[in-house]
Structure formats: structure tokens, C-alpha cells
Design a protein around this motif. Structure first.
Motif, mmCIF file in Angstrom:
data_model
loop_
_atom_site.group_PDB
_atom_site.id
_atom_site.type_symbol
_atom_site.label_atom_id
_atom_site.label_comp_id
_atom_site.label_asym_id
_atom_site.label_seq_id
_atom_site.Cartn_x
_atom_site.Cartn_y
_atom_site.Cartn_z
ATOM 1 N N GLN A 1 -5.182 12.008 -0.605
ATOM 2 C CA GLN A 1 -5.132 11.591 -1.782
ATOM 3 C C GLN A 1 -4.734 12.738 -2.716
ATOM 4 O OE1 GLN A 1 -5.399 8.577 -3.358
ATOM 5 N NE2 GLN A 1 -5.759 7.737 -1.336
ATOM 6 N N ILE B 1 -9.237 5.736 -11.730
ATOM 7 C CA ILE B 1 -7.986 5.482 -11.101
ATOM 8 C C ILE B 1 -6.879 4.750 -11.988
ATOM 9 C CG2 ILE B 1 -6.743 4.620 -9.146
ATOM 10 C CD1 ILE B 1 -9.120 5.372 -7.331
ATOM 11 N N LEU C 1 -11.929 1.049 -4.369
ATOM 12 C CA LEU C 1 -11.494 1.654 -3.074
ATOM 13 C C LEU C 1 -12.767 1.212 -2.023
ATOM 14 C CD1 LEU C 1 -10.379 5.019 -3.749
ATOM 15 C CD2 LEU C 1 -9.030 3.345 -3.106
ATOM 16 N N ALA D 1 -5.907 -1.376 -9.547
ATOM 17 C CA ALA D 1 -6.873 -0.520 -9.427
ATOM 18 C C ALA D 1 -8.125 -0.985 -9.449
ATOM 19 C CB ALA D 1 -6.396 0.650 -10.472
ATOM 20 N N GLY E 1 -2.308 3.146 -5.653
ATOM 21 C CA GLY E 1 -1.970 4.221 -4.782
ATOM 22 C C GLY E 1 -0.517 4.045 -4.176
ATOM 23 N N GLU F 1 -7.597 0.457 -0.376
ATOM 24 C CA GLU F 1 -7.543 0.063 -1.686
ATOM 25 C C GLU F 1 -8.316 -1.616 -1.577
ATOM 26 O OE1 GLU F 1 -4.767 1.516 -4.947
ATOM 27 O OE2 GLU F 1 -3.687 1.616 -3.223
ATOM 28 N N LYS F 2 -8.709 -1.948 -2.420
ATOM 29 C CA LYS F 2 -9.096 -3.248 -2.670
ATOM 30 C C LYS F 2 -8.367 -4.229 -3.186
ATOM 31 C CE LYS F 2 -14.389 -2.529 -2.943
ATOM 32 N NZ LYS F 2 -15.331 -2.462 -3.934
ATOM 33 N N GLY G 1 -0.824 -2.008 -4.759
ATOM 34 C CA GLY G 1 -2.079 -1.085 -4.985
ATOM 35 C C GLY G 1 -1.719 0.035 -5.985
ATOM 36 N N CYS H 1 0.930 -1.288 0.102
ATOM 37 C CA CYS H 1 0.115 -0.085 0.094
ATOM 38 C C CYS H 1 0.844 1.128 -0.190
ATOM 39 C CB CYS H 1 -1.161 0.125 1.182
ATOM 40 S SG CYS H 1 -0.237 0.226 2.782
#
Ligand SMILES: Cc1cc2nc3c(=O)[nH]c(=O)nc-3n(C[C@H](O)[C@H](O)[C@H](O)COP(=O)(O)OP(=O)(O)OC[C@H]3O[C@@H](n4cnc5c(N)ncnc54)[C@H](O)[C@@H]3O)c2cc1C
Ligand code: FES
Lengths: 104, 366
Positions: B42, B162, B252, B249, B137, B120-121, B135, A60
Motif C-alpha cells: 500500500q 481512506i 478493507l 472506500a 485502491g 477492498e470491500k 475501489g 481493483c
């Protein structure tokens, strides 16, 4: 590898410092996290899972997932993705769960 | 020692910053805790120009919107910002605990606004734990915050906004994007973003997914495959794609742990992308004095997060008696602005989700 030219962004990297990763000397900058410096040096494998010993890296990069735990200056369970680099840091792969140190 | 706080804002993204600004402008004393080293949420990673309306700075790059919000808040004498300060616990007696510089702080806020954003998933497939699977991000943080090239060859999973935007940002950083893979039959994001990628020669495969990843110690490639109309993998369509990074991506989900801890009435609302606190017209949760604003109360956009933050900030200030008349009028104005933002066809999903929340609330009150 670091991005040298970017159409929109400029990077203020701070001061150049050295630290060690599993005994190997690595260069980085004070404005970056330990994980970013390792990544820039091509090091993506940060540890191994406890039971199956599968390689572990970042996921992450914002301190959410605990995939990046390492031992830093003797302290275990440091999230290297959100910990800023300092000169002379000793960064090591963590063995096991680590022991919590109690302040006297 | 327990420190008394008037308004505590948790999270310094667009929602938290606007909440702090609103409450402070009414005269309340605000403490904002942000777990990152800088506020902005973000926004600090978004180099693209934002969509939305002018009132919410659309057309400007995310990073600059973030700077404006931060400047406004730091100019206020009655706002204190703590960075590197992670809120850990919400206790029954109203005490909130924070980890700051290895110290454990205890706060007793009169009002609390939770604006912790989203997480994030993840996606399930064999070897999804190899280093090099990130992820979206994380990839953005590496390249847009640290200025580090995340990879040489990337496969992006997800063609929502995203996935499309981060793919383009990768190209700008000099990284090759080998393919964008999307399970749905259509591209989910705006077509302007997709067109930019196509012009750069990046194939976008809709109706495809990741069958598995492989590599020795780190990611070396992925096997993609086609999906049929029932979302089942079609045998014989496997495609081996060498790559050193797989970027996920795939959506979320609200980062709502603190709401759970505080004992808020929570509901799973698919349209809002996860478990969210049930809130009232002031964004107050079922716990008196505790508000939730931004992505934590349902995944939406920076524009609505800012207005939600403003609404919660004014509502909290009004309930403390600060400039009550103007604060209530400002809260009304924010509600109207949110209705306007969500009025178009793109707002349909959010409207449906919020209607479900309202219904859960009515049922709980009865
Ligand atoms: C690639 C990408 C592109 C986007 N493009 C657009 C666009 O063009 N237009 C648009 O309107 N929106 C866009 N968005 C969406 C927008 O960025 C988000 O909807 C918005 O940032 C949500 O704001 P927030 O304040 O709720 O959450 P965030 O911005 O996620 O902020 C939450 C903050 O809370 C902090 N936090 C979390 N937990 C804690 C804790 N326990 N203690 C202390 N602090 C904590 C986090 O560190 C973070 O800073 C985009 C998002 C992404 C990822
Ligand atoms: S990579 Fe997720 S906590 Fe560090």
C-alpha cells in the motif's frame, strides 16, 4: 487523460508505444499497464459479463478481482490491470471463457 | 524441481519487508515473493504524510517510507526478492507454489510468513457493476502509480481515513470530487483530513448512502439518499448526482486465502474486519512454522504492520536458531512496541479484537 502536473509526484512513463484495442490504434507508455493506457485514452469498457452481457470495467486494479479479463495477443483471461504494455500488443474484448493453451 | 527455502515471506508491503529485514539481520536466508512489479504494498500509493509514532517514520509520506524499507532489504545479501511472483498454493506436505513469469515454481520453506495485506470491500446497490465504479485502491493506483487521471467528476463513498485521503489525492491530481457520502452519522476518519476537503469546497454528507447507479455502458451518475437512525433509506430524499466515477472506500478485509489453504485455525473477528488466522504471541498460526503479520491478521495500520512483520521475522529466525538470544529480545521489544501503539483510545477496537483471538486460541488449546 494523463496527469501532467502533480504537487508531489513525478511520473517516469518510459517509452511511447502503440497497440490495438479491438482493432483501433491506441498510444501508451511502456511503464504503464494495459488498463492504465486504455483508461488514459478514455476507454473504460473492457468487456461484457458472460450471461447477462453487462459492461465490465476495472474494479481493483491490483489483480485481485478478475473484472478486467481480456484477450491479449491471442491469450485469453489476461488481467490487463497488472499486465505491462508492450509495443504492438493486440488487445481484444474476450468472447466467452477462453481456452487454455497447453505448452507442448 | 522443488527449491528449499529457509524463510519465505509472502507479500512485500510494510509487514513483509520488515519481516524479511528482521529475519535476515539475524542471519537467516530469506526469499520474498511479491505479486506486484515492485515491492512496497500500500505504501507505493500513499502520497500523504503518515500518522503514528516516530519509530515507525510518522510524519513522512508513505511512498518515502516504502523506499526506505525496500532499500534496507535490498542491501542485505541474504534476502532475495522475487517480484511479479504470485504465491498460488500452500499444500499439506509444506510445498508452496508460485507463478513467476508464466512459470510455476515449487518451494519448500522451513518457515513461512504470510503478509498478503488486505482486499477492498464492496457495496450492494442496483447497477453496482457499471464501468466507472472502482475501489479506492484502484483509483489510487491509476493516479499515483500510473499518473492517469481516473475521472473528471467523482463521488466518494466512505468518510473513513481512506475515503478522505483518496478524495484529497484526487483534488491534487486535478479531479473534481463532487461529494463524499458516509452512511454513519459521523465522519470516521481524522478531522484534519476532513477539514482539508471542506476548505476545498467538497461537501461531506453523513447519514447518506448510494441508492443506485445509472449509465449506458458506463457510469453516468448516482442517486444518493438519506438514511434514518435505523440505517433505512428515507423515501423522498433522493438526490441525483451526475458523475463519471464512483469510488468505494467502505473498508478493507484481510486477504487470508493462503491461510485458509494452509489449514490455519481461522475465526471471524468483527473488530479485525473479517476472517483472520488465530495466532500466538509470536504471530505463529495454528500451523507449525507458519506466521501471519500485518493487515492479513487484522486490518490496522502501516505502523503496526511494520512492527508485526519485525516480530514474526525475529520469531522465525529464533526458532531456526539464528542469533537466538538477540532475536528473542528483539521479538520482546516488538511486542512492547505493539502494546504501546495500541494503548490509546484509537486502539480500543484492535485490543478488543485481539482479545477475542486470544480467547479463541485458549479454547482451541484446551
Ligand atoms: C489510502 C490509505 C491511506 C493509509 N494511510 C495510513 C497512514 O497514514 N498511516 C498508517 O499507519 N497506515 C495507513 N494506511 C494503512 C496501511 O497502508 C496498511 O495498513 C499497510 O499497508 C498494511 O501493510 P501490509 O504489509 O500488511 O499489507 P500491504 O501493504 O497491503 O502489502 C501486502 C502485499 O502483499 C502482496 N501480495 C498479496 N497477495 C500475494 C500473493 N498471493 N503472492 C505474493 N504477493 C502477494 C501485495 O501485492 C502487497 O504488495 C493507509 C491505507 C490506505 C489504503
Ligand atoms: S481490475 Fe481487478 S483484477 Fe484487474
Amino acid at each position: 487523460m494523463r496527469i501532467e502536473q502533480h504537487p508531489i509526484l513525478q511520473f517516469d512513463r518510459g517509452e511511447k508505444v502503440t497497440f490495438t484495442f479491438n482493432g483501433q490504434t491506441v498510444e501508451g507508455y511502456t511503464s504503464e499497464t494495459i488498463a492504465a493506457a486504455l483508461h488514459a485514452a478514455g476507454i473504460r469498457e473492457l468487456g461484457h459479463s458472460q450471461n447477462l452481457h453487462r459492461p465490465r470495467g476495472l474494479f481493483c486494479a491490483i489483480g485481485n478481482c478478475s473484472s478486467c479479463f481480456m484477450t491479449v495477443d491471442g491469450e485469453p483471461n489476461v488481467r490487463v490491470c497488472v499486465t505491462k504494455l508492450r509495443d504492438g500488443m493486440v488487445v481484444e474484448e474476450q468472447e466467452g471463457k477462453g481456452v487454455v493453451r497447453h505448452d507442448p | 524441481m522443488i527449491r528449499d527455502v529457509e524463510v519465505l515471506v509472502i507479500g512485500g508491503g510494510p509487514a513483509g519487508l520488515c519481516a524479511a529485514e528482521a529475519a535476515a539481520s539475524a542471519g537467516a536466508h530469506v526469499l520474498l515473493c511479491e505479486r506486484d512489479g515492485v515491492p512496497g504494498g500500500q505504501l507505493v500509493k500513499q502520497t500523504h504524510k503518515f500518522f503514528g509514532s516516530e519509530r515507525q517514520y510518522a510524519g513522512e509520506r508513505g511512498i518515502f517510507i516504502g523506499k526506505k524499507l525496500i532499500d534496507a532489504v535490498t542491501r542485505r545479501e541474504n534476502v532475495e526478492i522475487l517480484t511479479d511472483a504470485t504465491v498460488l498454493g500452500m499444500y499439506e506436505d509444506g510445498v508452496v507454489t508460485v507463478l513467476k513469469d508464466d512459470k510455476h515454481l515449487k518451494l519448500r520453506p522451513k518457515k513461512t510468513i504470510i503478509a498478503t495485506g488486505a482486499a477492498e470491500k464492496f457495496l450492494t446497490f442496483p447497477n453496482n457493476d457499471l464501468p466507472g465504479i472502482y475501489g479506492a485502491g484502484a483509483v489510487q493506483t491509476l493516479m499515483n502509480v500510473a499518473g492517469v487521471k481516473p475521472a473528471e467528476r467523482v463521488v466518494m463513498v466512505g468518510a473513513g481515513n481512506i475515503g478522505l485521503i483518496v478524495s484529497y489525492q484526487l483534488l491534487q491530481a486535478g479531479v473534481r470530487v463532487v461529494s463524499v457520502v458516509e452512511a454513519a452519522p459521523r465522519i470516521g476518519g481524522f478531522l484534519v483530513h476532513a477539514a482539508k476537503l471542506r476548505r476545498a469546497g467538497v461537501p461531506i454528507r453523513t447519514g447518506w448512502t448510494v441508492k443506485e447507479a445509472y449509465g449506458n455502458g458506463k457510469l453516468e451518475g448516482v442517486v444518493l439518499c438519506e438514511l434514518d437512525e435505523k440505517w433505512q433509506q428515507v423515501p423522498g430524499t433522493e438526490l441525483d448526482v451526475p458523475c463519471d466515477t464512483l469510488c468505494l472506500a467502505v473498508g478493507l478485509t484481510p486477504l487470508s486465502e493462503l491461510c485458509w489453504q494452509a489449514g490455519c485455525h481461522m475465526e471471524f473477528i468483527r473488530e479485525l474486519s473479517g476472517h483472520v488466522p488465530v495466532t500466538d504471541e509470536n504471530l505463529m498460526t495454528s500451523v507449525e512454522g507458519l506466521y501471519a503479520a500485518g493487515d492479513v491478521s487484522g486490518i490496522e495500520e502501516a505502523s503496526s504492520a511494520m512492527v508485526e512483520g519485525r516480530l514474526a521475522g525475529y520469531a522465525a529466525a529464533a526458532s531456526l536458531g539464528y542469533d537466538a538470544e538477540r532475536s528473542r529480545a528483539e521479538a520482546d521489544a516488538a511486542r512492547a512496541e505493539l502494546r504501546e501503539l495500541r494503548s490509546g483510545p484509537l486502539g480500543g477496537k484492535i485490543r478488543a479484537g485481539l482479545e477475542k483471538v486470544a480467547e479463541k486460541r485458549r479454547n482451541a488449546v484446551c
